[in-house]
Design an enzyme around this catalytic site. Structure first.
Site: not given
Ligand code: FAD
Length: 524
Positions: A109, A173, A286
């Site tokens: 994400h 969120d 918020e």
């Molecule tokens: P990924 O996109 O898979 O990875 C993100 C980064 O973290 C990459 O660099 C990856 O290599 C690294 N990573 C992933 N897993 C690990 C691991 N286990 N160990 C070490 N590194 C790792 N953020 C907020 O803080 N608050 C919110 O309310 C919020 N709402 C969101 C709503 C939506 C609809 C979306 C799309 C995003 C939102 N986000 C929010 C952002 C979100 O927290 C970050 O984009 C987060 O990285 C998403 O987690 P993911 O598992 O998809 O990570």
């Protein structure tokens, strides 16, 4: 030699017995060599490669050479040791130089390819969560913490915790994000003012460093790694397990949206509410902006008030929506009445503009899922998302409001998406961790979450983001970006400011060959 056993949709390339190096070839023509003795299952089929090359942002497209679906942390460690050129089989060291980069991918994400590994190996953290023994989420006997496989989505942590009457205390969120993904950034939302971000609510981590070492860390044990990894953008190690703090789970929530036409009153009430104690105050705070040049979503409000709310937005051009929630259950019923009374009597909104829903706790936390489903049904979820997330020092929020909201956003012909606008308390953050925030007691979380599509393309929205950043720069408003993506080293140095030295030192300590999370573009 290319080894590829074509198996239905997903091609599994299982590497066994022979010691002959195996070459997996990405569509982009970049190669990943994995010796068969590594005994790793990687996927190189177009479907897996394509899935790992995109993210929610829908702007970048970076093909990895292969995707690892690990069944244990030791497999990840083997992969990273090999990528370091230090993997040994039968006492023989393999290639002396790093051969490829490695990125953990949670739910993908990210907005700008942060979880990608161009030509390298993407580690699918969901596989590790699914293989976790005895389970992906294990609640401690006393219910004070959960040990969670880092590829688990927060929604599944919530479900498992609620079965025991407990819950993590601070949330994003949206819950369909992985634990490792949010801990690599900060994990912020409406509970952050009271409990801090998610990174402030972790007791311990298991991490595989960029050297392939498997380490446990906490504030006391290997603290350099612990501090570095939390908010560390995946740069120091891959988190495989996180010990998350839990508290009592309420059963229900009074969820209010309170409308203001006056920014000063909105800001004053927001800041007053985040300074109140838990007993007397709210559990979640918020804020959002409803602007006449955007889509005005009135679905939260009773049917009979929706037209009135829409006309208010039209008349004033902008309405500020204070969003608060107070949790309760049978034991705290008397308190909820006091708090709701306090909100309706002491806040400075116009009479008749406070709307309350009474919902189950799970539904409240999972509220963005409903929005996702709506957008998906309209084909508006998988579109480019040039989102801008910034933290603005509280002392300059009026200037930011006047210059950015009034000066730039309201002057667009149209805006597409949600604008979040709320303050939080810095004393709930641990400044030793990698995440950066403004150096003031109160700072605002601003999310300008625009989606491209229709008449606007993402570059136009990105231009608007650039103007916002430029305005802050010119006005001396010292913002910090969140979930940012810089391509120039000087921007990273500026972002980390006094912490840059620690960031680099930890990189050298834990990932000296700069293998991890290349999609962040910090050390490439
Ligand atoms: P990924 O996109 O898979 O990875 C993100 C980064 O973290 C990459 O660099 C990856 O290599 C690294 N990573 C992933 N897993 C690990 C691991 N286990 N160990 C070490 N590194 C790792 N953020 C907020 O803080 N608050 C919110 O309310 C919020 N709402 C969101 C709503 C939506 C609809 C979306 C799309 C995003 C939102 N986000 C929010 C952002 C979100 O927290 C970050 O984009 C987060 O990285 C998403 O987690 P993911 O598992 O998809 O990570």
């Amino acid at each position: 030699m290319t080894t590829s056993l074509g198996l239905s949709i997903i091609t599994l390339v299982t590497l066994f017995i022979s010691l002959t190096p195996t070459l997996t070839k990405s569509e982009g023509g970049i190669d990943v060599f994995l010796p068969i003795s590594l005994n790793l299952t990687v996927r190189t089929d177009p479907f897996s490669i394509s899935a790992a090359s995109h993210d929610f942002g829908n702007i970048t497209d970076e093909n990895p050479g292969a995707v690892l679906c690990p069944s244990s942390p030791t497999e990840v460690s083997r992969l990273i040791r090999f990528a370091n050129g230090g993997f040994s089989y039968n006492g023989v060291l393999t290639s002396p130089a790093p051969t490829f980069k490695v990125a953990a991918r949670g739910q993908g994400h990210s907005l700008r390819g942060q979880a990608s590994a161009p030509g390298g190996v993407v580690v699918n953290m969901t596989c590790l969560a699914m293989a976790a023994k005895p389970a992906a989420v294990v609640i401690s006997a006393d219910g004070t913490y959960a040990d969670v496989a880092a590829g688990t989505m927060w929604v599944d942590v919530l479900k498992a915790a609620l079965e025991r009457g407990v819950s993590p205390v601070t949330w994003t969120d949206y819950l369909y994000l992985s634990v490792g993904g949010t801990l690599s950034n900060a994990g912020i939302g409406g509970q952050t003012f009271r409990h801090g971000p998610q990174i402030s609510n972790v007791h311990e981590l298991d991490v595989i460093t960029g050297k392939g070492e498997m380490m446990t860390c906490s504030l006391k044990l290997n603290p350099e790694l612990f501090y570095g990894v939390l908010g560390g953008l995946g740069q120091f190690g891959i988190i495989t397990r996180a010990r998350i703090a839990l508290g009592h789970a309420p059963t229900r929530v009074k969820w209010s949206r309170i409308l203001y036409s006056d920014f000063s009153a909105f800001k004053r009430d927001q800041e007053r509410l985040i300074s109140m104690t838990k007993d007397l105050g709210v559990d979640f705070l918020e804020g959002q902006l409803m602007m006449s040049n955007g889509i005005v979503d009135t679905s939260f409000f009773p049917l009979s008030d929706q037209t009135r709310v829409a006309s208010l937005v039209n008349d004033h051009r902008i309405i500020y929506v204070l969003e608060v929630a107070k949790y309760y259950d049978s034991t705290t019923l008397p308190i909820i009445d006091q708090v709701m009374d306090m909100l309706s009597r002491s806040l400075g909104f116009a009479p008749g503009l406070m709307f309350v829903q009474d919902v189950p706790y799970f539904d409240f936390l999972n509220r963005v899922r409903t929005e996702e489903e709506k957008l998906r049904s309209l084909g508006l979820w998988e579109v480019p998302h040039p989102w801008l997330n910034i933290f603005v020092p509280g002392s300059r929020i009026q200037d930011f409001h006047d210059g950015v909201i009034n000066g730039l956003l309201l002057n667009q012909t149209s805006t597409a998406g949600v604008t979040l606008f709320y303050p939080t308390n810095r004393n709930k953050w641990n400044n030793g961790m990698s995440t950066m925030s403004p150096d003031e007691d109160v700072f605002y979380v601003i999310g300008i979450l625009q989606s491209a599509g229709g008449s606007q393309n993402w570059q136009e929205l990105e231009n608007l983001n650039d103007k916002i950043i430029q305005f802050c720069e010119n006005s001396g408003i010292k913002i910090k970006e969140y979930l940012m993506h810089y391509t120039r080293k000087e921007d990273w140095i500026k972002h980390f400011g006094p912490k840059w030295g620690d960031f680099v030192r930890r990189k050298i300590m834990f990932d000296p060959k700069r293998l991890l999370s290349p999609g962040q573009d910090i050390f490439n």
